[in-house]
Each structure stands twice: as C-alpha cells, then as structure tokens.
Design a protein around this motif. Structure first.
Motif, PDB file in Angstrom:
ATOM      1  N   TYR A 206      -6.530 -35.766 -17.082  1.00 17.18           N
ATOM      2  CA  TYR A 206      -7.944 -35.502 -17.358  1.00 17.18           C
ATOM      3  C   TYR A 206      -8.239 -34.018 -17.572  1.00 17.18           C
ATOM      4  N   GLY A 207      -7.203 -33.169 -17.474  1.00 13.28           N
ATOM      5  CA  GLY A 207      -7.391 -31.753 -17.739  1.00 13.28           C
ATOM      6  C   GLY A 207      -8.445 -31.124 -16.851  1.00 13.28           C
ATOM      7  N   ALA A 208      -9.375 -30.394 -17.471  1.00 14.20           N
ATOM      8  CA  ALA A 208     -10.408 -29.674 -16.725  1.00 14.20           C
ATOM      9  C   ALA A 208     -11.553 -30.571 -16.269  1.00 14.20           C
ATOM     10  N   ARG A 209     -11.506 -31.856 -16.636  1.00 14.61           N
ATOM     11  CA  ARG A 209     -12.598 -32.770 -16.277  1.00 14.61           C
ATOM     12  C   ARG A 209     -12.407 -33.342 -14.872  1.00 14.61           C
ATOM     13  N   GLN A 210     -13.523 -33.600 -14.209  1.00 12.89           N
ATOM     14  CA  GLN A 210     -13.504 -34.358 -12.959  1.00 12.89           C
ATOM     15  C   GLN A 210     -13.561 -35.830 -13.334  1.00 12.89           C
ATOM     16  N   ALA A 211     -12.741 -36.649 -12.696  1.00  6.79           N
ATOM     17  CA  ALA A 211     -12.731 -38.084 -12.989  1.00  6.79           C
ATOM     18  C   ALA A 211     -12.997 -38.844 -11.693  1.00  6.79           C
ATOM     19  N   GLY A 212     -14.225 -39.277 -11.524  1.00  7.23           N
ATOM     20  CA  GLY A 212     -14.588 -39.945 -10.279  1.00  7.23           C
ATOM     21  C   GLY A 212     -14.678 -38.956  -9.138  1.00  7.23           C
ATOM     22  N   GLU A 213     -14.685 -39.478  -7.938  1.00  9.07           N
ATOM     23  CA  GLU A 213     -14.858 -38.630  -6.753  1.00  9.07           C
ATOM     24  C   GLU A 213     -13.560 -37.939  -6.344  1.00  9.07           C
ATOM     25  N   LYS A 214     -12.418 -38.587  -6.547  1.00  4.72           N
ATOM     26  CA  LYS A 214     -11.163 -38.087  -5.973  1.00  4.72           C
ATOM     27  C   LYS A 214     -10.317 -37.253  -6.931  1.00  4.72           C
ATOM     28  N   ILE A 215     -10.439 -37.492  -8.227  1.00  2.00           N
ATOM     29  CA  ILE A 215      -9.607 -36.747  -9.187  1.00  2.00           C
ATOM     30  C   ILE A 215     -10.345 -35.471  -9.587  1.00  2.00           C
TER      31      ILE A 215
END
Length: 234
Positions: A206-215
């Motif tokens: 996901y690179g610089a993106r936050q994906a959900g709460e944990k990633i």
C-alpha cells in the motif's frame, strides 16, 4: 474538531455545577432521554480523543463566567483565535508523530526483508517480492485477467493479524489484477493447489497509504496464500 462538539460538555458542566459534582443515575424512558444520553457519550469520546488534557475546572469556570457576564478572563473576539491556534498546533503535532512512526515502520520493514531474503527457501523476484513455497500445486496458473478463489492469512512483520479469510472460515474471490502489486505478481507464480508465503515490500503493497486501522504507511506485509481455484481464466 468543531466547537459544536462541546455542546454536550457544556450541558454536563451545568449539571455538575448545580449538583455539586454528583452525576444523576436515571433510566432512559423516552426517545429524548436516549438522544440526550447518546449526545453525552458522543461528546465524551470526542473530548477524550481531541482534548484529553482539558482542565475541567477552568472549563466550568469559563462557562459560568459567560453565563454570569462576570470575571471573564478572555475577550470574546480572541476566543475563536485561541481555539483555532490550539487545534492547528495539535494537528501539526499529530502529523509529525504519524510521519515519524511511518518512517520508523519503513526502516523496520526494510531491515526485516533484508534479513529474510537469505533464509532457507525464500526466493526473490526482480521486483523485490519475496516468496516461499509451502506446497506446490499441479493445476493451471492464473493470468492478470483471471478471477481466482483463495484462502489467505495476512500479518504485519511483528505477527499482528490484519486480515484473514482462514480465520473467517470462508475463501475470497477476486480479480488477480484488482489487488496490490505484490499479490498480482505472486499469484501468477502459483499453480492451483499451491500454498505460498509472500513477503511483500511496502512499494508492492500500500506504499504511503494507510490501509484500515492496522496497516500503517510504508508497512511490509506477510501473507500465506492458498490458490484454491481459477474461477475464470481469460
């Protein structure tokens, strides 16, 4: 944070002031009772999140001073300016903290992958994807246009589980070209019936993106993936 969120705190302060600090324990009998209580819950959550360090006594003092129009310590025209400056500073502090945590996570991920690539059975592709064959199947291999059914178990490098069809007890179906690059590449290495372990660098995740709460941003990811079926192979 919108100042309107403080409405419930004002009401609570008024009750506390009039009751000598004691909170009444009433049952919820009407719709308005439930709405009133829900507003209190919502505001409490927002205060804990945004202004957990608030001085309750000074808050009540400011509220009562405005009601009485006496001993007001801050000019009304300066009130909004003070609040805006405070929340802007808090936002900047939070952004800096998030950036520092992201950079720390990126470094840890790179270190993990550097050490992992020399472990027994781990292979590395030209893109940097690392994988380990847990079970080799004998079926067909998917293409980028294929739709596949898989079982998977996803964790961070510290073992934290963030998603798992295995734990849900139900396989997932999706397009090979519709997922993160590390999955798209890794699935095409697999034959139906295979089970691989992917070690995915952040640039293939996901690179610089936050994906959900944990990633968090720049997170390296680990997946155990079992290719159950090619639903459609174009």
């Amino acid at each position: 944070m919108k100042i309107i969120k403080f409405l419930g705190v004002v009401l609570a302060a008024s009750v506390l002031s009039s009751c000598g600090g004691k909170v009444s324990k009433r049952e919820l009998k009407t719709e308005l009772d439930s709405v009133s209580y829900a507003i209190g819950m919502d505001v409490a959550r927002n205060v804990k999140t945004n202004v957990s360090e608030i001085d309750s006594e000074l808050f009540i003092q400011g509220y009562m001073n405005v009601l009485d129009s006496t001993n007001i310590l801050i000019k009304e025209e300066n009130c909004q300016q003070i609040l805006s400056a405070y929340f802007q500073k808090k936002q900047q502090e939070n952004m800096k903290k998030q950036q520092e945590e992201a950079e720390k996570g990126k470094v840890l991920g790179e270190k993990f992958l550097e050490e992992n690539k020399s472990k027994e059975g781990v292979k590395v592709t030209a893109s940097g994807l690392q994988y380990k064959v847990l079970k080799e199947g004998t079926g067909a291999k998917p293409t980028p246009e294929s739709t596949v059914k898989v079982h998977y178990h996803g964790t961070l490098i510290d073992g934290t589980v963030f998603d798992s069809s295995v734990e849900r007890g139900e396989p997932t179906t999706f397009g090979v070209g519709q997922v993160i690059p590390g999955w798209t590449e890794g699935l095409q290495l697999m034959s139906v019936g295979s089970k691989y372990k992917f070690f995915i660098p952040q640039e293939l995740g996901y690179g610089a993106r936050q994906a959900g709460e944990k990633i968090k941003p720049f997170s390296a990811l680990i997946f155990e993936v079992e290719l159950l079926e090619i639903v459609e192979n174009k």
